[in-house]
Design a protein around this motif. Structure first.
Motif, PDB file in Angstrom:
ATOM      1  N   ALA A 166       0.841  -1.210   0.000  1.00  0.00           N
ATOM      2  CA  ALA A 166       0.000   0.000   0.000  1.00  0.00           C
ATOM      3  C   ALA A 166       0.869   1.250   0.000  1.00  0.00           C
ATOM      4  O   ALA A 166       0.589   2.217  -0.720  1.00  0.00           O
ATOM      5  N   VAL A 167       1.946   1.223   0.787  1.00  0.00           N
ATOM      6  CA  VAL A 167       2.876   2.362   0.834  1.00  0.00           C
ATOM      7  C   VAL A 167       3.487   2.598  -0.548  1.00  0.00           C
ATOM      8  O   VAL A 167       3.550   3.731  -1.025  1.00  0.00           O
ATOM      9  N   ASP A 168       3.913   1.532  -1.194  1.00  0.00           N
ATOM     10  CA  ASP A 168       4.513   1.652  -2.530  1.00  0.00           C
ATOM     11  C   ASP A 168       3.512   2.205  -3.542  1.00  0.00           C
ATOM     12  O   ASP A 168       3.862   3.066  -4.364  1.00  0.00           O
ATOM     13  N   VAL A 169       2.273   1.707  -3.483  1.00  0.00           N
ATOM     14  CA  VAL A 169       1.232   2.168  -4.419  1.00  0.00           C
ATOM     15  C   VAL A 169       0.981   3.667  -4.233  1.00  0.00           C
ATOM     16  O   VAL A 169       0.895   4.426  -5.208  1.00  0.00           O
ATOM     17  N   ILE A 170       0.880   4.099  -2.976  1.00  0.00           N
ATOM     18  CA  ILE A 170       0.607   5.518  -2.690  1.00  0.00           C
ATOM     19  C   ILE A 170       1.750   6.402  -3.180  1.00  0.00           C
ATOM     20  O   ILE A 170       1.532   7.442  -3.807  1.00  0.00           O
ATOM     21  N   MET A 171       2.988   5.982  -2.905  1.00  0.00           N
ATOM     22  CA  MET A 171       4.144   6.783  -3.318  1.00  0.00           C
ATOM     23  C   MET A 171       4.240   6.876  -4.846  1.00  0.00           C
ATOM     24  O   MET A 171       4.517   7.936  -5.396  1.00  0.00           O
ATOM     25  N   ASN A 172       3.991   5.765  -5.518  1.00  0.00           N
ATOM     26  CA  ASN A 172       4.030   5.772  -6.986  1.00  0.00           C
ATOM     27  C   ASN A 172       2.920   6.646  -7.553  1.00  0.00           C
ATOM     28  O   ASN A 172       3.131   7.404  -8.503  1.00  0.00           O
ATOM     29  N   PHE A 173       1.735   6.528  -6.955  1.00  0.00           N
ATOM     30  CA  PHE A 173       0.600   7.345  -7.407  1.00  0.00           C
ATOM     31  C   PHE A 173       0.903   8.833  -7.229  1.00  0.00           C
ATOM     32  O   PHE A 173       0.596   9.650  -8.114  1.00  0.00           O
ATOM     33  N   ALA A 174       1.497   9.187  -6.083  1.00  0.00           N
ATOM     34  CA  ALA A 174       1.820  10.593  -5.799  1.00  0.00           C
ATOM     35  C   ALA A 174       2.775  11.151  -6.850  1.00  0.00           C
ATOM     36  O   ALA A 174       2.622  12.288  -7.308  1.00  0.00           O
ATOM     37  N   LYS A 175       3.753  10.335  -7.248  1.00  0.00           N
ATOM     38  CA  LYS A 175       4.707  10.775  -8.280  1.00  0.00           C
ATOM     39  C   LYS A 175       4.005  11.006  -9.617  1.00  0.00           C
ATOM     40  O   LYS A 175       4.261  11.989 -10.313  1.00  0.00           O
ATOM     41  N   VAL A 176       3.117  10.082  -9.964  1.00  0.00           N
ATOM     42  CA  VAL A 176       2.382  10.198 -11.234  1.00  0.00           C
ATOM     43  C   VAL A 176       1.468  11.424 -11.202  1.00  0.00           C
ATOM     44  O   VAL A 176       1.391  12.185 -12.171  1.00  0.00           O
ATOM     45  N   LYS A 177       0.779  11.639 -10.075  1.00  0.00           N
ATOM     46  CA  LYS A 177      -0.127  12.800  -9.967  1.00  0.00           C
ATOM     47  C   LYS A 177       0.667  14.103 -10.063  1.00  0.00           C
ATOM     48  O   LYS A 177       0.239  15.050 -10.715  1.00  0.00           O
ATOM     49  N   GLN A 178       1.799  14.133  -9.400  1.00  0.00           N
ATOM     50  CA  GLN A 178       2.652  15.341  -9.425  1.00  0.00           C
ATOM     51  C   GLN A 178       3.106  15.651 -10.863  1.00  0.00           C
ATOM     52  O   GLN A 178       3.059  16.796 -11.308  1.00  0.00           O
ATOM     53  N   ALA A 179       3.521  14.616 -11.573  1.00  0.00           N
ATOM     54  CA  ALA A 179       3.974  14.781 -12.970  1.00  0.00           C
ATOM     55  C   ALA A 179       2.807  15.245 -13.847  1.00  0.00           C
ATOM     56  O   ALA A 179       2.972  16.107 -14.713  1.00  0.00           O
ATOM     57  N   TRP A 180       1.631  14.686 -13.621  1.00  0.00           N
ATOM     58  CA  TRP A 180       0.444  15.051 -14.395  1.00  0.00           C
ATOM     59  C   TRP A 180       0.050  16.508 -14.138  1.00  0.00           C
ATOM     60  O   TRP A 180      -0.312  17.230 -15.061  1.00  0.00           O
ATOM     61  N   ASN A 181       0.147  16.929 -12.877  1.00  0.00           N
ATOM     62  CA  ASN A 181      -0.179  18.324 -12.532  1.00  0.00           C
ATOM     63  C   ASN A 181       0.764  19.302 -13.226  1.00  0.00           C
ATOM     64  O   ASN A 181       0.358  20.408 -13.610  1.00  0.00           O
ATOM     65  N   ARG A 182       2.023  18.909 -13.382  1.00  0.00           N
ATOM     66  CA  ARG A 182       2.996  19.782 -14.054  1.00  0.00           C
ATOM     67  C   ARG A 182       2.662  19.946 -15.533  1.00  0.00           C
ATOM     68  O   ARG A 182       2.931  20.973 -16.132  1.00  0.00           O
ATOM     69  N   GLN A 183       2.114  18.890 -16.126  1.00  0.00           N
ATOM     70  CA  GLN A 183       1.788  18.918 -17.556  1.00  0.00           C
ATOM     71  C   GLN A 183       0.574  19.781 -17.847  1.00  0.00           C
ATOM     72  O   GLN A 183       0.451  20.359 -18.924  1.00  0.00           O
TER      73      GLN A 183
END
Length: 204
Positions: free
Chosen positions: A186-203
């Protein structure tokens, strides 16, 4: 900022603590009560008594109308003063530094913040009951009572104070069944999701 809503027995608090440890940030759960009490000048025991418990006899609009006008009416019901004090404390923490916040409508308090990932942790009943039996040293019947009562309180509190529905997938960025991936997963999923969301927000 990671906010975590959780079903009773799902391991949401543990996942929050592990996540904070991996991120190198603080995890706030019950600590929020002491901080909100200190900032508001209200007695900490009152926060503990009203923690994630609504009083349904008062209208939700009274709380948010008073909040939007920038003051707390002296005759406002105590449960509303307590909610607003926690609401302000959550925003203050989010303004200061990255952190993990467990429960207490934190996702709603921070819904206008761009760098927030709201997570809801669920689990299979057999796993949740087993965890509660071990945690509270009770039999399965008592564990089931605790689980049902706690989830009902959390649901009522969230649905009363926020404009969303507790445990509804549409209320969160990410929903995870801890029975399928475990706490570490669950920790890994959340951290990976956060990275993807952050990258998406930048775009965007």
């Amino acid at each position: 900022i990671i906010t975590i809503g959780r079903q009773c027995g799902s391991g949401g608090k543990l996942i929050g603590e592990m996540l904070a440890g991996k991120m190198g940030v603080k995890c706030y759960d019950k600590e929020l009560l002491a901080m909100a009490a200190k900032h508001s000048g209200l007695c900490e025991e009152l926060f503990e008594k009203h923690d994630e418990r609504p009083t349904s006899s008062f209208l939700y609009s009274l709380v948010m109308d008073s909040y939007s006008m920038g003051y707390t009416a002296s005759d406002m019901p105590i449960n509303h003063k307590i909610f607003l004090a926690q609401f302000d404390t959550i925003k203050k923490l989010a303004d200061e530094a990255s952190c993990v916040i467990v429960g207490r409508c934190a996702d709603y308090a921070l819904e206008d913040y761009p760098n927030v990932v709201s997570v809801f942790i669920t689990g299979d009943d057999k796993d949740k009951l087993k965890r509660l039996q071990e945690l509270y040293k009770v039999d399965e019947s008592k564990a089931k009572d605790i689980m049902i009562k706690t989830d009902k309180q959390r649901s009522n509190y969230y649905n009363y104070y926020s404009n969303k529905k507790w445990s509804d997938p549409r209320s969160y960025d990410l929903c995870i069944n801890s029975s399928k991936v475990g706490a570490d997963g669950a920790v890994d999923v959340i951290m990976n999701f956060a990275k993807v969301k952050q990258a998406w927000n930048r775009q965007k």
